[in-house]
Design an enzyme around this catalytic site. Structure first.
Site, PDB file in Angstrom:
ATOM      1  N   GLY A 178       0.466  -5.163   1.238  1.00  0.00           N
ATOM      2  CA  GLY A 178      -0.359  -5.330   0.291  1.00  0.00           C
ATOM      3  C   GLY A 178       0.229  -5.998  -1.133  1.00  0.00           C
ATOM      4  N   ALA A 187       0.703  -1.246   0.056  1.00  0.00           N
ATOM      5  CA  ALA A 187      -0.048  -0.035   0.142  1.00  0.00           C
ATOM      6  C   ALA A 187       0.763   1.357  -0.100  1.00  0.00           C
ATOM      7  CB  ALA A 187      -1.131   0.172   1.290  1.00  0.00           C
ATOM      8  N   GLU A 201      -0.427  -9.557  -0.361  1.00  0.00           N
ATOM      9  CA  GLU A 201      -1.631  -9.853  -0.013  1.00  0.00           C
ATOM     10  C   GLU A 201      -2.459 -10.281  -1.493  1.00  0.00           C
ATOM     11  OE1 GLU A 201      -2.371  -6.491   2.633  1.00  0.00           O
ATOM     12  OE2 GLU A 201      -3.326  -8.027   4.015  1.00  0.00           O
ATOM     13  N   GLU A 241       4.364  -4.824   7.499  1.00  0.00           N
ATOM     14  CA  GLU A 241       3.219  -3.858   8.158  1.00  0.00           C
ATOM     15  C   GLU A 241       3.448  -3.478   9.634  1.00  0.00           C
ATOM     16  OE1 GLU A 241       2.354  -6.352   6.156  1.00  0.00           O
ATOM     17  OE2 GLU A 241       0.800  -5.789   4.789  1.00  0.00           O
TER      18      GLU A 241
HETATM   19  C1  LIG Z   1      -5.313  -1.830   3.805  1.00  0.00           C
HETATM   20  C2  LIG Z   1      -3.946  -2.399   2.863  1.00  0.00           C
HETATM   21  C3  LIG Z   1      -3.016  -2.622   3.881  1.00  0.00           C
HETATM   22  C4  LIG Z   1      -1.739  -2.871   3.214  1.00  0.00           C
HETATM   23  C5  LIG Z   1      -0.831  -2.790   4.072  1.00  0.00           C
HETATM   24  C6  LIG Z   1       0.621  -2.230   3.442  1.00  0.00           C
HETATM   25  O1  LIG Z   1       0.948  -2.633   2.388  1.00  0.00           O
HETATM   26  S1  LIG Z   1       1.562  -1.205   4.165  1.00  0.00           S
HETATM   27  C7  LIG Z   1       3.094  -1.026   3.291  1.00  0.00           C
HETATM   28  C8  LIG Z   1       3.869  -2.187   3.295  1.00  0.00           C
HETATM   29  N1  LIG Z   1       5.135  -2.161   2.330  1.00  0.00           N
HETATM   30  C9  LIG Z   1       6.313  -1.717   3.064  1.00  0.00           C
HETATM   31  O2  LIG Z   1       6.585  -1.460   4.207  1.00  0.00           O
HETATM   32  C10 LIG Z   1       7.412  -1.524   2.060  1.00  0.00           C
HETATM   33  C11 LIG Z   1       8.146  -0.413   2.461  1.00  0.00           C
HETATM   34  N2  LIG Z   1       9.174  -0.076   1.451  1.00  0.00           N
HETATM   35  C12 LIG Z   1      10.212  -0.664   1.502  1.00  0.00           C
HETATM   36  O3  LIG Z   1      10.496  -1.668   2.173  1.00  0.00           O
HETATM   37  C13 LIG Z   1      11.433  -0.259   0.386  1.00  0.00           C
HETATM   38  O4  LIG Z   1      11.181   0.922  -0.017  1.00  0.00           O
HETATM   39  C14 LIG Z   1      11.503  -1.554  -0.889  1.00  0.00           C
HETATM   40  C15 LIG Z   1       9.892  -1.591  -1.656  1.00  0.00           C
HETATM   41  C16 LIG Z   1      11.908  -2.665  -0.626  1.00  0.00           C
HETATM   42  C17 LIG Z   1      12.210  -0.640  -1.969  1.00  0.00           C
HETATM   43  O5  LIG Z   1      13.562  -0.361  -1.308  1.00  0.00           O
HETATM   44  P1  LIG Z   1      14.620   0.577  -2.019  1.00  0.00           P
HETATM   45  O6  LIG Z   1      15.863   0.568  -1.291  1.00  0.00           O
HETATM   46  O7  LIG Z   1      14.659   0.109  -3.218  1.00  0.00           O
HETATM   47  O8  LIG Z   1      13.961   2.152  -2.092  1.00  0.00           O
HETATM   48  P2  LIG Z   1      13.576   3.050  -1.196  1.00  0.00           P
HETATM   49  O9  LIG Z   1      13.304   2.355   0.000  1.00  0.00           O
HETATM   50  O10 LIG Z   1      14.737   4.194  -1.159  1.00  0.00           O
HETATM   51  O11 LIG Z   1      12.324   3.491  -1.570  1.00  0.00           O
HETATM   52  C18 LIG Z   1      12.287   4.335  -3.044  1.00  0.00           C
HETATM   53  C19 LIG Z   1      11.206   5.441  -2.687  1.00  0.00           C
HETATM   54  O12 LIG Z   1       9.935   4.695  -2.554  1.00  0.00           O
HETATM   55  C20 LIG Z   1       9.067   5.257  -1.554  1.00  0.00           C
HETATM   56  N3  LIG Z   1       8.355   3.943  -0.893  1.00  0.00           N
HETATM   57  C21 LIG Z   1       8.863   2.789  -0.940  1.00  0.00           C
HETATM   58  N4  LIG Z   1       7.836   1.874  -0.405  1.00  0.00           N
HETATM   59  C22 LIG Z   1       6.694   2.879  -0.245  1.00  0.00           C
HETATM   60  C23 LIG Z   1       5.158   2.552   0.372  1.00  0.00           C
HETATM   61  N5  LIG Z   1       5.028   1.338   0.562  1.00  0.00           N
HETATM   62  N6  LIG Z   1       4.435   3.545   0.189  1.00  0.00           N
HETATM   63  C24 LIG Z   1       4.950   4.953  -0.045  1.00  0.00           C
HETATM   64  N7  LIG Z   1       6.115   4.948  -0.462  1.00  0.00           N
HETATM   65  C25 LIG Z   1       6.940   4.204  -0.497  1.00  0.00           C
HETATM   66  C26 LIG Z   1      10.366   5.388  -0.525  1.00  0.00           C
HETATM   67  O13 LIG Z   1       9.731   6.385   0.345  1.00  0.00           O
HETATM   68  C27 LIG Z   1      11.323   6.160  -1.461  1.00  0.00           C
HETATM   69  O14 LIG Z   1      10.759   7.571  -1.688  1.00  0.00           O
HETATM   70  P3  LIG Z   1      11.713   8.677  -2.144  1.00  0.00           P
HETATM   71  O15 LIG Z   1      10.965   9.667  -2.212  1.00  0.00           O
HETATM   72  O16 LIG Z   1      12.584   8.182  -3.359  1.00  0.00           O
HETATM   73  O17 LIG Z   1      12.734   8.572  -0.804  1.00  0.00           O
END
Ligand SMILES: CC/C=C/CC(=O)SCCNC(=O)CCNC(=O)[C@H](O)C(C)(C)COP(=O)(O)OP(=O)(O)OC[C@H]1O[C@@H](n2cnc3c(N)ncnc32)[C@H](O)[C@@H]1OP(=O)(O)O
Length: 729
Positions: free
Chosen positions: A109, A70, A112, A132
């Site tokens: 998500g 998400a 999921e 999460e």
């Molecule tokens: C009701 C439904 C409920 C759903 C629950 C969920 O899904 S909660 C979200 C679960 N997902 C996560 O926790 C994943 C979080 N992200 C990561 O772990 C990492 O970003 C990654 C996906 C493994 C990628 O890693 P990498 O090192 O390649 O990149 P960055 O971490 O630097 O991320 C790049 C930019 O993307 C932004 N970002 C990443 N994930 C999310 C996200 N889930 N939501 C919003 N934004 C996300 C991150 O902030 C970076 O942004 P910049 O502006 O470039 O800093």
């Protein structure tokens, strides 16, 4: 603007092999399931389902990334658009087989959604998981209900309550994915989808299954609860995750989904979820460093690092050597005497062996470490990390030598926790290449690296140190040069207050208990015993607060312009250095013992000390302990922001979460202050300062006062007040 976004964010549709619909989740950089993507997916999936020529559907992600879950930013606002729960339900109920082609990652998500698909095919390098819980949430699009129905209850519970991400091969072993390939996962998924057209799908719909349980499921869940309570240190999300998984055991799928939603809503509005999500973005923000000169991560390039040297093979030097080798950088490790060199070599090689066994290293590590007494070898290296004792004259002597021995463009780093980078740089011919790198012990394990620039440090040196932090998989935070930098400058006040509290009537057990209840893994006195009281004692001596170099003019309990507690010095003088000597603030079963017990000597000594110095003992309650330990530390954080030593409150918070074990679900000291309320912090500091006017560090900083006067704006907007505060116009 919305149109540009809409064009980039979509569930793209195409046909492959005639009858396969391929839906590509497209939302750079990590294909999060934002509102726009969900809307587009809803339409695209319906189209694929309705098209009579389509016999099977494959879902994949653009740019080799299935889905990062998400969009975390959307949790702060109102939910709109189709819900993920409903979309996943559509997928699972589809009469056509749906296959997830997982490349890169399927997280939260994203996983999921993949669990809603009938089959999952993953690239061998892909990662899957439910992070999460690390965001203060739980998998709330059916994940907490589908995963336990797919794999063992033990594994499902572990993955959901810890947020551990696993590799595709491990996911295959557990049964989360059906196939793993080192070729193109999408191509394989398309072939696979074609093969299963017309096969029954009923058994592939996880919502129709029941959760397979171990024989005595009730006691299994009770034990899990006790273990989570013990390890979660006050975090509520792991407990909610357990409750959701429990529902998968005792309820129907639909009832379980209801429970999942109920728990999710409770978590979403909690302060802990806000803190953890803040921390997620704060961690990423530290990569976007800037210096007051205007140099930033964007306009500065790092130097390539082919070889490094480490000088001094004590505890820190050993850890740094291992960290560099783990990052793939060959190291020349230098000592001044043969005995120290041999001792360092033995320990480093065994540490590398351990890392190798843990699969953190390849075999080549043996060739990556060279050991020498010969400083002339340093000519070959691109970067040197000096890690000798915290002694200015020794460090200056070494840097003078480095200046003549190293190549003219070698980056010269000092691993110091307190000393002036500029004074060290002043003895070199290349002060612009001198940069501080404050590692935390054990240096090959701890994630934090404070990167310190002096007034003459070049942006290139900072960029190179930050690049190195990333290569070592550490969280680098760029900070300015001052005594103790950010972390230790703040920590000093935390420790100081703890000693004052002992003087006033508290005991170490009480102080530690309050701090541990707050969420620190160990209270300050246990930490002090573990690291050795003499570390701080040496720093005090170096600063002229005690010992032979003590600056004249103070008194026994007043030094350097304020109240001073000599308790730690007295213990050190008596040889009570903590665990290593078997006695410190606590008593241990033997020198090197690990289990702290009541130290009768200390308690008697504290009574005598108070009597001798006429200190009126008072009852020190839990609130006072917490406020006296934390608020002065936070107050110093505001000073540090005012002085632009840290570029943002996020930087300070990340330093505390990664370097000082600040409970992540409290965000960090500055975020915690914003949660407690700045007016409360200000009032309490004023209150304690009035009672203890001889402790100047209790006097509220002008930035804190200014923020309160301006209505305590949200933490994300403090930057504007700091700029204004510092403006010379
Ligand atoms: C009701 C439904 C409920 C759903 C629950 C969920 O899904 S909660 C979200 C679960 N997902 C996560 O926790 C994943 C979080 N992200 C990561 O772990 C990492 O970003 C990654 C996906 C493994 C990628 O890693 P990498 O090192 O390649 O990149 P960055 O971490 O630097 O991320 C790049 C930019 O993307 C932004 N970002 C990443 N994930 C999310 C996200 N889930 N939501 C919003 N934004 C996300 C991150 O902030 C970076 O942004 P910049 O502006 O470039 O800093």
């Amino acid at each position: 603007m919305t149109q540009t976004l809409a064009a980039a964010t979509m569930a793209a549709y195409r046909r492959a092999a005639g009858c396969i619909a391929v839906i590509t989740l497209t939302n750079p950089p990590v294909n999060t399931l934002s509102y726009l993507l969900r809307e587009s997916f809803y339409e695209t999936f319906r189209r694929a389902n309705a098209d009579a020529e389509v016999k099977a559907i494959v879902i994949c992600g653009a740019d080799g990334k299935f889905c990062g879950g998400a969009d975390i930013k959307e949790f702060a606002g109102k939910f709109s658009g189709p819900s993920l729960v409903a979309l996943i339900d559509d997928v699972e109920q589809s009469k056509k087989p749906v296959v997830a082609a997982i490349e890169g990652m399927a997280l939260g998500g994203g996983l999921e959604l993949a669990l809603g698909c009938h089959y999952r095919i993953a690239h061998t390098k892909a990662q899957v998981g439910f992070p999460e819980v690390t965001l203060g949430l739980l998998p709330a699009a059916g994940g907490s209900q589908r995963l336990p129905r797919l794999i063992t209850l033990t594994s499902a519970l572990e993955l959901i309550t810890t947020g551990r991400r696993i590799s595709a091969p491990e996911a295959l072993k557990l049964g989360i994915v059906d196939k793993v390939t080192d070729k193109n996962a999408l191509d394989m998924a398309i072939d696979f989808a074609r093969d299963i057209i017309g096969k029954p799908l009923e058994s592939r719909r996880l919502s129709l299954r029941t959760t397979p349980c171990p024989p005595d499921v009730e006691s299994f869940l009770d034990e899990a609860l006790a273990s989570i309570r013990k390890h979660s240190r006050g975090a509520i999300a792991p407990l909610a995750c357990l409750q959701a998984v429990r529902a998968s055991v005792y309820s129907t799928f639909d009832e379980g989904l209801k429970k999942e939603q109920e728990l999710f809503k409770m978590l979403l509005t909690s302060g802990q979820a806000r803190a953890l999500q803040y921390s997620f973005f704060a961690q990423r923000a530290t990569k976007k460093w800037s210096m007051p000169s205007g140099a930033t991560w964007k306009n500065t390039s790092a130097r390539p690092l082919r070889k490094a040297a480490v000088i001094g093979l004590g505890t820190m030097g050993r850890g740094i050597t291992v960290a560099l080798i783990k990052a793939g950088i060959p190291v020349i490790a230098v000592e001044m005497g043969l005995k120290q060199l041999e001792a360092g070599k033995t320990v480093i090689m065994s540490m590398l062996e351990k890392e190798f066994k843990k699969k953190q290293l390849t075999k080549a590590y043996r060739e990556m470490a060279a050991f020498t007494l010969d400083l002339a070898k340093l000519q070959e290296v691109d970067l040197v990390v000096e890690a000798v004792f915290e002694n200015m004259s020794l460090k200056k002597q070494i840097f003078q030598q480095l200046s003549s021995l190293c190549s003219a463009d070698a980056i010269l780093c000092t691993n110091t926790s307190t000393l002036d980078i500029d004074e060290i740089a002043s003895v070199t011919t290349t002060p612009h290449l001198v940069v501080g790198m404050h590692f935390f012990a054990p240096a090959h394990v701890m994630k934090l690296l404070e990167v310190i620039y002096g007034p003459r440090t070049s942006p290139t040196a900072v960029a190179t140190a930050m690049q190195l932090a990333q290569q070592m998989e550490k969280v680098g935070v760029v900070v300015g040069n001052c005594n103790g930098f950010v972390g230790n400058r703040m920590f000093k006040l935390y420790a100081e207050q703890a000693y004052f509290l002992l003087e006033e009537g508290a005991i170490p057990e009480q102080v530690d208990q309050v701090l541990e209840d707050f969420g620190f893994p160990m209270g300050i006195f246990k930490v002090s015993d573990l690291s050795g009281l003499d570390i701080e004692w040496k720093i005090r001596q170096e600063q002229g607060l005690t010992g032979p170099k003590q600056i004249p003019g103070g008194s026994f309990r007043h030094r350097a312009g304020g109240r001073y507690s000599p308790l730690l010095d007295i213990l050190c003088e008596r040889g009570y250095l903590g665990q290593k000597t078997g006695q410190g603030w606590y008593l241990y079963e033997k020198p090197g013992g690990r289990v702290p017990t009541f130290n009768l000597w200390l308690h008697k000594f504290l009574e005598e000390y108070r009597e001798l110095h006429g200190i009126q003992k008072h009852y020190v309650g839990q609130d006072e302990i917490l406020e006296r330990c934390l608020y002065p530390l936070i107050n110093m954080g505001f000073h540090i922001l005012e002085e632009r030593i840290a570029a943002s409150p996020e930087d300070i918070d990340i330093i505390y979460v990664f370097g000082y074990s600040w409970p992540r679900h409290w965000g960090g000291p500055m975020f915690y202050a914003s949660m407690v309320g700045l007016p409360r912090v200000l009032d309490k500091l004023n209150y304690y300062h009035e009672i203890h006017p001889d402790i100047p560090t209790l006097e509220p900083s002008s930035l804190l006062k200014k923020l309160v006067a301006n209505g305590s704006p949200p933490i994300g907007t403090w930057g504007a007040f700091i700029k204004e505060h510092n403006s010379k116009l």
